[in-house]
Design a protein around this motif. Structure first.
Motif, short mmCIF file in Angstrom:
data_model
loop_
_atom_site.label_atom_id
_atom_site.label_comp_id
_atom_site.label_asym_id
_atom_site.label_seq_id
_atom_site.Cartn_x
_atom_site.Cartn_y
_atom_site.Cartn_z
N UNK A 165 -20.05 -18.21 -1.30
CA UNK A 165 -19.19 -19.39 -1.22
C UNK A 165 -20.02 -20.62 -0.89
N UNK A 166 -20.95 -20.50 0.06
CA UNK A 166 -21.83 -21.63 0.38
C UNK A 166 -22.66 -22.02 -0.83
N UNK A 167 -23.20 -21.02 -1.52
CA UNK A 167 -24.06 -21.29 -2.68
C UNK A 167 -23.28 -21.95 -3.81
N UNK A 168 -22.08 -21.48 -4.06
CA UNK A 168 -21.30 -22.06 -5.15
C UNK A 168 -20.76 -23.44 -4.79
N UNK A 169 -20.51 -23.71 -3.51
CA UNK A 169 -20.14 -25.06 -3.10
C UNK A 169 -21.31 -26.03 -3.35
N UNK A 170 -22.52 -25.52 -3.19
CA UNK A 170 -23.69 -26.34 -3.48
C UNK A 170 -23.82 -26.58 -4.98
N UNK A 171 -23.60 -25.54 -5.78
CA UNK A 171 -23.70 -25.68 -7.24
C UNK A 171 -22.60 -26.60 -7.77
N UNK A 172 -21.38 -26.41 -7.30
CA UNK A 172 -20.24 -27.17 -7.84
C UNK A 172 -20.17 -28.60 -7.31
N UNK A 173 -20.51 -28.79 -6.01
CA UNK A 173 -20.29 -30.10 -5.38
C UNK A 173 -21.50 -30.63 -4.62
N UNK A 174 -22.64 -29.96 -4.72
CA UNK A 174 -23.86 -30.35 -4.00
C UNK A 174 -23.63 -30.40 -2.49
N UNK A 175 -22.81 -29.48 -1.99
CA UNK A 175 -22.56 -29.39 -0.54
C UNK A 175 -23.71 -28.61 0.10
N UNK A 176 -24.48 -29.21 1.00
CA UNK A 176 -25.59 -28.49 1.63
C UNK A 176 -25.09 -27.52 2.69
N UNK A 177 -26.00 -26.69 3.16
CA UNK A 177 -25.66 -25.80 4.27
C UNK A 177 -26.64 -26.05 5.41
N UNK A 214 -11.70 -22.21 -8.80
CA UNK A 214 -12.62 -21.52 -7.90
C UNK A 214 -12.05 -21.54 -6.48
N UNK A 215 -12.02 -20.36 -5.85
CA UNK A 215 -11.64 -20.21 -4.45
C UNK A 215 -12.86 -19.78 -3.65
N UNK A 216 -13.12 -20.49 -2.57
CA UNK A 216 -14.32 -20.25 -1.75
C UNK A 216 -13.85 -19.71 -0.39
N UNK A 217 -14.33 -18.52 -0.02
CA UNK A 217 -13.96 -17.90 1.25
C UNK A 217 -15.22 -17.72 2.09
N UNK A 218 -15.21 -18.27 3.29
CA UNK A 218 -16.43 -18.29 4.10
C UNK A 218 -16.68 -16.99 4.85
N UNK A 219 -15.69 -16.08 4.86
CA UNK A 219 -15.84 -14.82 5.60
C UNK A 219 -15.66 -13.60 4.73
#
Length: 246
Positions: free
Chosen positions: A102-114, A182-187
């Motif tokens: 989820x973290x990785x795809x948020x970065x790919x889709x929206x450039x959200x860092x971790x 896309x649904x992103x689940x952090x857990x």
């Protein structure tokens, strides 16, 4: 996923409880070096990305992996992961990613860092569920087991990204982008009752610095746990399947 067979069985059990009949196809990253599984065994029992490239699927689930402390581009299958996310936009009706994925795809889709966390987020955490995710709203519980978190400003989310379940302790736990389907689940809603206990005992045995999972044990000495996220897991995965069916 660090324990392939266990994770597969967990997903099979969760989806077996849902109202729709689901057939699962398991995929492995061809560019990843597997330590404990011979490549020949993987090829005999799993598909790789190139084998399914021309196919279309109703849904895609990408699980977590114990690589969240690495920068994205240092994960050996990072390029392949990015290709799969891009491919899914045209070959999959709905995508669901969990934990590191989820973290990785948020970065790919929206450039959200971790960012790395000072202490591992480990335990069962409660979140407020948006009426968009469930008409009744209310609370859900979900296992978390990670060393990092996506850097998100709740008040200024990128693009059409929306938070569907938010936790005061654990941060956003379910996010969604209608644009990317896309649904992103952090857990890990799929976890069995004893999964966190096994992780805890494993790390203790390896003498790693690890605190007991929060809000989890009823009696740690006796190994008794409160398995109170089963209903939430059913709701999460059923709602996702309903999104595909609509």
């Amino acid at each position: 996923m660090p324990t392939k067979l266990t994770t597969e069985l967990q997903f099979l059990k969760r989806f077996d409880d849902l109202s729709q009949d689901v057939a699962l196809t398991f995929l492995y990253p061809a560019t990843h070096r597997f330590k404990g599984t011979p490549v020949t065994e993987l090829r005999d029992h799993y598909f790789n990305f190139h084998q399914v490239y021309d196919h279309h699927f109703d849904g895609l689930i990408i699980t977590g992996a114990p690589v969240e402390q690495l920068p994205f581009d240092q994960v050996d299958y990072w390029r392949e992961f990015c290709q799969i996310i891009s491919w899914a936009n045209h070959h999959v009706r709905e995508t669901l990613t969990e934990c590191w994925a989820a973290q990785a795809s948020l970065f790919v889709d929206f450039t959200v860092p971790k960012r790395l966390l000072k202490q591992k987020l480990f335990g069962i955490f409660t979140a407020n569920l948006s009426p968009v995710q469930d008409s009744a709203g209310g609370l859900i519980k979900m296992p978390q087991s990670r060393h990092s978190a996506s850097v998100l400003d709740r008040h200024h989310l990128p693009g059409d990204l929306r938070i569907l379940a938010d936790s005061k302790e654990a941060g956003p736990m379910i996010l969604r982008s209608p644009r990317f389907h896309h649904t992103y689940i952090t857990g890990h809603p799929e976890y069995d009752s004893d999964t966190l206990a096994k992780e805890y005992y494993r790390d203790q045995k390896k003498r790693r610095k690890i605190a007991a999972p929060q809000h989890y044990f009823i009696n740690e000495a006796a190994g008794q746990v409160n398995y109170d996220w089963q209903t939430a897991a059913h709701t999460i995965y059923q709602n996702w399947l309903n999104t595909i069916a609509n």
